[in-house]
Design a protein around this motif. Structure first.
Motif, PDB file in Angstrom:
ATOM      1  N   PRO A   1      -5.695  20.744  10.310  1.00  0.00           N
ATOM      2  CA  PRO A   1      -7.126  20.860  10.619  1.00  0.00           C
ATOM      3  C   PRO A   1      -7.971  20.606   9.374  1.00  0.00           C
ATOM      4  N   VAL A   2      -9.110  19.959   9.564  1.00  0.00           N
ATOM      5  CA  VAL A   2     -10.029  19.667   8.466  1.00  0.00           C
ATOM      6  C   VAL A   2     -10.965  20.848   8.271  1.00  0.00           C
TER       7      VAL A   2
ATOM      8  N   THR B   1     -17.838  28.310  -0.230  1.00  0.00           N
ATOM      9  CA  THR B   1     -16.434  27.994  -0.104  1.00  0.00           C
ATOM     10  C   THR B   1     -16.140  27.928   1.367  1.00  0.00           C
ATOM     11  N   PRO B   2     -14.968  27.453   1.768  1.00  0.00           N
ATOM     12  CA  PRO B   2     -14.655  27.512   3.194  1.00  0.00           C
ATOM     13  C   PRO B   2     -14.733  28.947   3.690  1.00  0.00           C
ATOM     14  N   SER B   3     -15.564  29.187   4.692  1.00  0.00           N
ATOM     15  CA  SER B   3     -15.805  30.537   5.167  1.00  0.00           C
ATOM     16  C   SER B   3     -14.588  31.097   5.871  1.00  0.00           C
ATOM     17  N   ALA B   4     -14.569  32.409   5.993  1.00  0.00           N
ATOM     18  CA  ALA B   4     -13.441  33.062   6.658  1.00  0.00           C
ATOM     19  C   ALA B   4     -13.349  32.645   8.102  1.00  0.00           C
ATOM     20  N   SER B   5     -14.534  32.539   8.770  1.00  0.00           N
ATOM     21  CA  SER B   5     -14.497  32.152  10.180  1.00  0.00           C
ATOM     22  C   SER B   5     -13.996  30.740  10.343  1.00  0.00           C
ATOM     23  N   ALA B   6     -14.409  29.857   9.432  1.00  0.00           N
ATOM     24  CA  ALA B   6     -13.939  28.479   9.516  1.00  0.00           C
ATOM     25  C   ALA B   6     -12.452  28.405   9.293  1.00  0.00           C
ATOM     26  N   SER B   7     -11.966  29.181   8.356  1.00  0.00           N
ATOM     27  CA  SER B   7     -10.537  29.171   8.102  1.00  0.00           C
ATOM     28  C   SER B   7      -9.766  29.695   9.281  1.00  0.00           C
TER      29      SER B   7
ATOM     30  N   LEU C   1      -7.832  20.723   3.673  1.00  0.00           N
ATOM     31  CA  LEU C   1      -7.124  20.779   4.950  1.00  0.00           C
ATOM     32  C   LEU C   1      -6.431  22.122   5.112  1.00  0.00           C
ATOM     33  N   GLY C   2      -6.422  22.608   6.333  1.00  0.00           N
ATOM     34  CA  GLY C   2      -5.742  23.856   6.632  1.00  0.00           C
ATOM     35  C   GLY C   2      -4.237  23.672   6.745  1.00  0.00           C
ATOM     36  N   PRO C   3      -3.513  24.754   7.000  1.00  0.00           N
ATOM     37  CA  PRO C   3      -2.052  24.665   7.157  1.00  0.00           C
ATOM     38  C   PRO C   3      -1.679  23.740   8.315  1.00  0.00           C
ATOM     39  N   ALA C   4      -0.525  23.098   8.182  1.00  0.00           N
ATOM     40  CA  ALA C   4      -0.064  22.161   9.215  1.00  0.00           C
ATOM     41  C   ALA C   4       0.257  22.910  10.502  1.00  0.00           C
ATOM     42  N   GLU C   5      -0.279  22.411  11.589  1.00  0.00           N
ATOM     43  CA  GLU C   5      -0.027  23.006  12.903  1.00  0.00           C
ATOM     44  C   GLU C   5       1.013  22.217  13.694  1.00  0.00           C
TER      45      GLU C   5
ATOM     46  N   THR D   1      -5.820  21.916  19.182  1.00  0.00           N
ATOM     47  CA  THR D   1      -7.015  21.199  19.647  1.00  0.00           C
ATOM     48  C   THR D   1      -7.961  22.132  20.398  1.00  0.00           C
ATOM     49  N   GLY D   2      -7.401  23.163  21.064  1.00  0.00           N
ATOM     50  CA  GLY D   2      -8.260  24.142  21.717  1.00  0.00           C
ATOM     51  C   GLY D   2      -9.110  24.896  20.723  1.00  0.00           C
ATOM     52  N   LYS D   3      -8.535  25.232  19.541  1.00  0.00           N
ATOM     53  CA  LYS D   3      -9.307  25.915  18.502  1.00  0.00           C
ATOM     54  C   LYS D   3     -10.330  24.978  17.868  1.00  0.00           C
ATOM     55  N   LEU D   4      -9.905  23.748  17.578  1.00  0.00           N
ATOM     56  CA  LEU D   4     -10.808  22.818  16.900  1.00  0.00           C
ATOM     57  C   LEU D   4     -12.000  22.438  17.771  1.00  0.00           C
ATOM     58  N   ALA D   5     -11.804  22.359  19.083  1.00  0.00           N
ATOM     59  CA  ALA D   5     -12.889  21.933  19.977  1.00  0.00           C
ATOM     60  C   ALA D   5     -14.065  22.902  19.960  1.00  0.00           C
ATOM     61  N   GLN D   6     -13.847  24.141  19.496  1.00  0.00           N
ATOM     62  CA  GLN D   6     -14.920  25.137  19.475  1.00  0.00           C
ATOM     63  C   GLN D   6     -15.787  25.011  18.230  1.00  0.00           C
ATOM     64  N   ASN D   7     -15.389  24.188  17.266  1.00  0.00           N
ATOM     65  CA  ASN D   7     -16.073  24.109  15.976  1.00  0.00           C
ATOM     66  C   ASN D   7     -17.046  22.936  15.925  1.00  0.00           C
ATOM     67  N   GLN D   8     -17.924  23.019  14.922  1.00  0.00           N
ATOM     68  CA  GLN D   8     -18.827  21.920  14.633  1.00  0.00           C
ATOM     69  C   GLN D   8     -18.145  20.948  13.672  1.00  0.00           C
ATOM     70  N   SER D   9     -18.645  19.728  13.601  1.00  0.00           N
ATOM     71  CA  SER D   9     -18.097  18.737  12.679  1.00  0.00           C
ATOM     72  C   SER D   9     -18.353  19.180  11.236  1.00  0.00           C
ATOM     73  N   PRO D  10     -17.429  19.033  10.320  1.00  0.00           N
ATOM     74  CA  PRO D  10     -16.158  18.327  10.449  1.00  0.00           C
ATOM     75  C   PRO D  10     -14.980  19.219  10.862  1.00  0.00           C
ATOM     76  N   GLN D  11     -15.264  20.495  11.167  1.00  0.00           N
ATOM     77  CA  GLN D  11     -14.174  21.410  11.460  1.00  0.00           C
ATOM     78  C   GLN D  11     -13.633  21.269  12.880  1.00  0.00           C
ATOM     79  N   ASN D  12     -14.120  20.254  13.608  1.00  0.00           N
ATOM     80  CA  ASN D  12     -13.491  19.927  14.894  1.00  0.00           C
ATOM     81  C   ASN D  12     -12.578  18.706  14.746  1.00  0.00           C
ATOM     82  N   GLN D  13     -12.233  18.370  13.509  1.00  0.00           N
ATOM     83  CA  GLN D  13     -11.352  17.240  13.241  1.00  0.00           C
ATOM     84  C   GLN D  13      -9.974  17.739  12.811  1.00  0.00           C
ATOM     85  N   PHE D  14      -8.951  16.938  13.076  1.00  0.00           N
ATOM     86  CA  PHE D  14      -7.648  17.181  12.471  1.00  0.00           C
ATOM     87  C   PHE D  14      -7.239  15.922  11.712  1.00  0.00           C
ATOM     88  N   ALA D  15      -6.604  16.119  10.585  1.00  0.00           N
ATOM     89  CA  ALA D  15      -6.201  15.015   9.732  1.00  0.00           C
ATOM     90  C   ALA D  15      -4.720  14.718   9.949  1.00  0.00           C
ATOM     91  N   ILE D  16      -4.395  13.443  10.113  1.00  0.00           N
ATOM     92  CA  ILE D  16      -3.002  12.994  10.184  1.00  0.00           C
ATOM     93  C   ILE D  16      -2.614  12.605   8.771  1.00  0.00           C
TER      94      ILE D  16
END
Length: 586
Positions: free
Chosen positions: A129-130, A194-200, A265-269, A308-323
């Protein structure tokens, strides 16, 4: 009973033109297909065309040195073979060398540059996750702060975003088209966070158990992010070193405009082993253009649906996942809804090449080991060209000697053998030219040797048949019945001989690797063509020539002169003398 048999033989002798017409039509069709496809020459292997040789060294991970073993090395070789050949690279060789090295030889070709990039990209594949991103990609940017509103005001006016988007590939909703949502961060990053706790929490699990250590880790990551310069090659090569899949990390990647971006980027899911299949598809129904479809394994489908269920609830760019592949972000699609169907479609500003590259990485990106490029050298075709030149001269000399022998020994009959050799050569050349784009066949030096050996196999078949015909003439038969009577026995011998040659070629092809397989393939192909030429050309042509006076009357230059062959008196049926009839006078 003799009358039907005679009729069948007469019918077989009267229609040799059908077989000749069939093989000539086949040659014309193959030649036409060769010119129509634009592939008028066989593809050449690395030893003839040149290319690149890459040596990769397996690097042990901390605490897991035992992972470098034969099983994992063989698995890596198999994945790399599929990766380079998935791009249509012909005759690519991938093989182990010693305990921890893999050597990849990539011939010069249309997609060889792409293959070189992807072979050097050998680390494991992750979906992360971004948390934050900066399009500037260089130094001087402030610390990251995702825009909580995701307002389109950050998007340059009048221009749709090229951001890829992940959707359910079976969905017919408009969301399958390229998204027009702007990036959360464009010209720079906010200086207040910094990346907020909720975003993380939304992006993925926290790397630390306690809040204090999590905050310290986040600040340390932020400090590294602020000074990260993705435009520097040395910095990019080490940006993700030593980071485990369960930890957040920094990464770099290029956007569609060719600009470097840096990421938190967050931990690999999800990892590459969870992808069952990926392919590039031209989507004309929704107007999305080139897209990349992914099918997940059962376990991967569940993990992908959760993230993707978690990411869909966020605003950009935190609704993105990085390959992420080898520390580089190859794509960062956004998500609008949970994708729980076990498959997904990534749409965006793809062209055919970029879609195929991404699908190839997704399909073959997960390796059991991490590799580093030890050396990369360019192989010139000069040495192979010299060897090919010498081989062709040797082949020409051998062919010339065969022709001289045929002319001296068989005289006019050698005309049949020479024409048959020319037909066999035409079939071999056109098939090799067409098999290049069809199955990736490439002509290398061992394959050339196989073709030269085939000259002897083909000539041997002609000699077997000619000698059978001459044996029949020696027994006192005329040419036309001799041609037909000699064929069944010659046919049996030719089939047995070619079967043994083909069996040897098949076994050699199965049990060997590398260039030797080129020799086996060419030998097997030419052996099959020998059967075709003898049955459909040599035998029918000799049947037709047997009706010509030059051959039928046994001219001394025909090679079938009964006198020079030591023929017996003609075999004719004789009638038994009838018993004398007694007359009345007797």
């Amino acid at each position: 009973m003799a009358t039907p048999k005679k009729g069948r033989n007469a019918s077989a002798q009267s229609k040799p033109g059908r077989s000749l017409a069939l093989i000539l039509i086949a040659i014309a069709a193959l030649t036409g297909g060769m010119f129509a496809s634009g592939h008028t020459k066989p593809r050449l292997g690395i030893d003839l065309a040149g290319g690149t040789s890459i040596t990769l060294r397996a690097v042990p991970e901390a605490g897991n040195e035992s992972a470098i073993n034969k099983t994992n090395m063989d698995t890596a070789v198999s994945i790399m073979e599929r990766r380079v050949n998935g791009l249509g690279v012909s005759e690519a060789e991938v093989q182990t060398q010693g305990r921890d090295n893999i050597v990849v030889n990539i011939p010069k070709g249309t997609n060889s540059e792409q293959a070189r990039k992807q072979v050097g990209t050998t680390a494991k594949l992750y979906f992360r996750p971004v948390i934050a991103t900066d399009i500037s990609g260089g130094k001087g940017a402030a610390s990251p702060s995702p825009n909580p509103s995701g307002s389109p005001s950050d998007q340059p006016s009048g221009k749709a975003s090229d951001k890829p988007e992940a959707t359910d590939k079976n969905s017919a909703s408009p969301s399958a088209t390229p998204t027009t949502q702007g990036r959360a961060v464009t010209d720079g990053l906010k200086a207040d966070a910094t990346p907020s706790a909720s975003a993380s929490d939304k992006a993925g699990p926290s790397p630390s158990a306690s809040g204090g250590s999590a905050e310290a880790d986040a600040k340390a990551l932020q400090a590294k992010y602020a000074t990260l310069d993705c435009t520097d090659t040395k910095t990019r090569s080490t940006v993700g070193d030593g980071v485990k899949a369960s930890q957040p990390t920094l990464a770099c990647g290029k956007n569609s405009g060719g600009q470097w971006q840096k990421y938190i980027l967050g931990p690999a899911e999800v990892d590459g082993t969870d992808v069952d299949k990926a392919q590039a598809v031209l989507n004309t129904q929704t107007g999305a253009g080139w897209t990349v479809t992914m099918d997940f394994t059962d376990a991967g489908a569940k993990k992908f649906g959760d993230i993707t269920g978690k990411l869909a609830q966020n605003q950009s760019p935190q609704n993105q996942f990085a390959i992420v592949l080898d520390g580089d972000v190859v794509s960062d699609p956004s998500v609008r809804q949970a994708l729980t169907g076990g498959n997904a479609e990534i749409s965006g500003n793809f062209n055919q090449q970029s879609a195929q590259e991404l699908s190839n990485m997704l399909s073959y990106g997960a390796l059991p080991l991490t590799f580093k490029v030890d050396s990369m050298t360019t192989v010139t075709a000069a040495l192979g060209g010299d060897q090919l030149h010498a081989g062709l001269i040797a082949g020409a000399i051998g062919l010339a000697l065969v022709v001289v022998y045929l002319l001296a020994y068989y005289r006019g009959l050698s005309f049949v053998a020479i024409l048959s050799l020319m037909v066999s050569a035409a079939l071999t050349y056109t098939l090799m030219a067409l098999l290049g784009p069809a199955i990736g066949f490439a002509l290398n030096l061992p394959a050339v040797c196989g073709a030269i050996v085939a000259i002897g196999i083909t000539a041997d078949s002609f000699i077997v048949y000619f000698e059978r015909v001459r044996d029949e003439i020696r027994e006192g038969r005329t040419l036309r019945p001799a041609v037909e009577r000699a064929w069944p026995r010659a046919r049996r011998t030719i089939l047995v001989s070619d079967f043994v040659s083909f069996l040897a070629a098949a076994v050699l092809f199965i049990v060997t690797v590398g260039k030797v397989r080129g020799f086996a393939f060419t030998l097997g192909l030419t052996t099959l063509l020998d059967v075709v030429v003898v049955f459909l050309f040599t035998k029918p042509l000799l049947t037709l020539l047997a009706r010509r006076p030059f051959f039928a009357n046994g001219h001394k230059w025909s090679g079938l002169d009964p006198k020079s062959l030591g023929a017996q008196p003609p075999l004719r049926r004789t009638r038994r003398p009838s018993a004398p009839v007694e007359t009345k006078e007797a």
